[in-house]
Design an enzyme around this catalytic site. Structure first.
Site, mmCIF file in Angstrom:
data_model
loop_
_atom_site.group_PDB
_atom_site.id
_atom_site.type_symbol
_atom_site.label_atom_id
_atom_site.label_comp_id
_atom_site.label_asym_id
_atom_site.label_seq_id
_atom_site.Cartn_x
_atom_site.Cartn_y
_atom_site.Cartn_z
ATOM 1 C CG ASP A 88 33.940 45.175 35.015
ATOM 2 O OD1 ASP A 88 33.771 43.949 34.836
ATOM 3 O OD2 ASP A 88 34.945 45.781 34.598
ATOM 4 C CD GLU A 152 37.248 42.705 30.305
ATOM 5 O OE1 GLU A 152 38.029 42.474 29.358
ATOM 6 O OE2 GLU A 152 36.444 43.667 30.302
#
Length: 467
Positions: A88, A152
């Protein structure tokens, strides 16, 4: 023993590495609206699918954990090492100049694009390290697992889900950090505070204050609306405040009021000394003005005494502390909202190993209470620490030193990494000392040579830990 083979393999696969990285960067994997089977939205799920495809292509046995993470295994022995990366990315702006964020380009020895250094490039480096070991037939006694997450940047709920199913490996490193190695992440105490009081109507007075949006960012701007202050008085106070704070004070008159703006410099709360806090500069200016006596103004003056300009170590609060291994405490006053009858704010403190809830949390709570303000309940988030003398840390540093020729020393940071909640996790790569990869900023990049060297370092480390 295998260095020449690994070096040759990685160098020969350079163009394939770059193409695989580009295939990930082209996916806009910013967090989106969750839906069944895609908890973080379409983009992160697509990135995980591509990551799983690449791992399968290079011979890893894969498993998708409901699009929270995907994992790929190599080796048949007992688990020896997990490598934890994420696919991400943070949001983008229109300030990119070299290329568009999701249109990767290689130029002047760098590959540009969102995620090239955080964390898609490091993920590819780890994958190619495992690929090299597999295709060269280098034997491993223990297995290695590459785990690719998808949340994250927004709280690591991906790992919370994964570790409800799987156990932590004997050793884990994430390439979502810096070389040489991060083995210590300071404790964190981020709390809200507030006060309520009778509205003050006497002038001169502060009508409102707005500063900061997040407690973990040094506010670069602070605004206030004042009433009953003369131009001459404000000019004199602003001149003194500018000398003290190095902030810029600007204002204009509208409808009988002064609209004041203070400009400082933003920084992350883990390194507040790198910025210049516009909020603490504003509070200091207010202490120089002849404001009417009321409870609200008293609270503002108290805040200025508690958080004076450029005091990022908590000296005025009596919480300044440090130790040799983790360094000094830092604190940032990040947010403040003030109206006639209340104020609300947030601070963010990063504390060394010697900090406890007794000598930090309760001391701060008492300090706010003494000034008629209430601090949010709760304890600090403990520090994360893996001993610098552990064989795991020493092994990783040896691999780093072998390829860089630089003596590796473990780092202590105020921020958190992807392994903060893991007992045996450290951050290892891929940002090199002294390099600004524009992580989270415009024109993010990864140096191609560093990408290749990281893959070699990781392969060497895997062999040392699992061979």
């Amino acid at each position: 023993m295998y260095r020449e083979q690994i070096d040759k393999f990685i160098d020969e696969k350079k163009e394939e590495m770059l193409e695989d990285l580009k295939s990930l960067v082209r996916i806009d994997s910013q967090k989106g609206a969750g839906r069944p089977g895609k908890p973080f939205g379409e983009g992160p799920a697509a990135a995980l699918a591509k990551g799983e495809e690449l791992m399968s292509r290079y011979g890893l046995k894969t498993r998708n954990y409901e699009n929270y993470v995907v994992a790929g295994d190599w080796g048949t022995g007992e688990k020896g090492l997990d490598i934890l990366a994420h696919l991400d990315v943070v949001p983008v702006t229109d300030g990119w100049t070299v290329t568009d964020p999701f249109e990767p380009v290689v130029t002047e020895g760098k590959i540009y694009g969102r995620g090239t250094c955080d964390d898609k490039g490091p993920a590819i480096a780890a994958l190619y390290a495992i690929r090299a070991i597999r295709e060269l037939g280098i034997p491993l006694k223990k297995s290695v697992r590459l785990i690719l997450g998808a949340d994250e940047e927004c709280g690591s709920s991906d790992l919370a889900y994964y570790y409800e199913i799987e156990k932590e490996a004997p050793c884990t490193f994430t390439p979502d950090g810096s070389f040489p190695l991060i083995n210590l992440e300071k404790a964190r105490l981020a709390k809200k505070f507030e006060a309520h009081f009778s509205a003050g109507i006497e002038t001169p007075r502060v009508i409102s204050i707005k500063a900061g949006d997040k407690e973990n960012v040094v506010p670069a701007k602070a605004e206030a609306v004042l009433e009953g202050i003369t131009e001459e008085t404000l000019e004199g106070a602003a001149e003194k405040a500018a000398e003290k704070t190095d902030a810029v004070f600007l204002w204009e008159h509208r409808d009988g009021r002064i609209f004041l703006s203070v400009k400082g410099t933003a920084a992350h709360a883990s390194t507040p000394e790198m910025g210049n806090n516009a909020l603490t500069a504003l509070l200091y200016l207010l202490t120089l003005l002849p404001l009417a006596k009321c409870q609200g103004h008293k609270c503002l003056a108290s805040l200025s005494h508690m958080f004076p300009p450029k005091d990022t170590a908590g000296t005025a609060l009596g919480i300044n502390m440090e130790d040799e291994e983790s360094g000094a405490l830092t604190i940032n006053l990040g947010v403040l909202r003030y109206e006639d009858s209340f104020l609300q704010g947030c601070f963010d403190c990063r504390a060394p190993l010697c900090a406890t809830d007794e000598n930090l949390t309760e001391k701060l709570r008492d300090a706010f209470f003494e000034e008629d303000m209430d601090m949010e309940a709760g304890k600090m988030t403990p520090a994360h620490h893996v001993s610098a003398h552990s064989s795991f840390v020493r092994t990783l540093l040896e691999s780093y030193e072998k390829y860089t020729g630089i003596k590796g020393k473990p780092l202590a940071i105020g921020g958190g990494t992807y392994v903060h909640e893991l007992e045996r996790g450290v951050a290892f790569g891929c940002e090199m000392p002294g390099t600004d990869n524009h992580m989270h900023g415009d024109d993010e990049f990864m140096e191609v040579d560093v990408l290749l060297m990281s893959a070699k370092i990781f392969a060497d480390a895997i062999i040392s830990l699992c061979g």
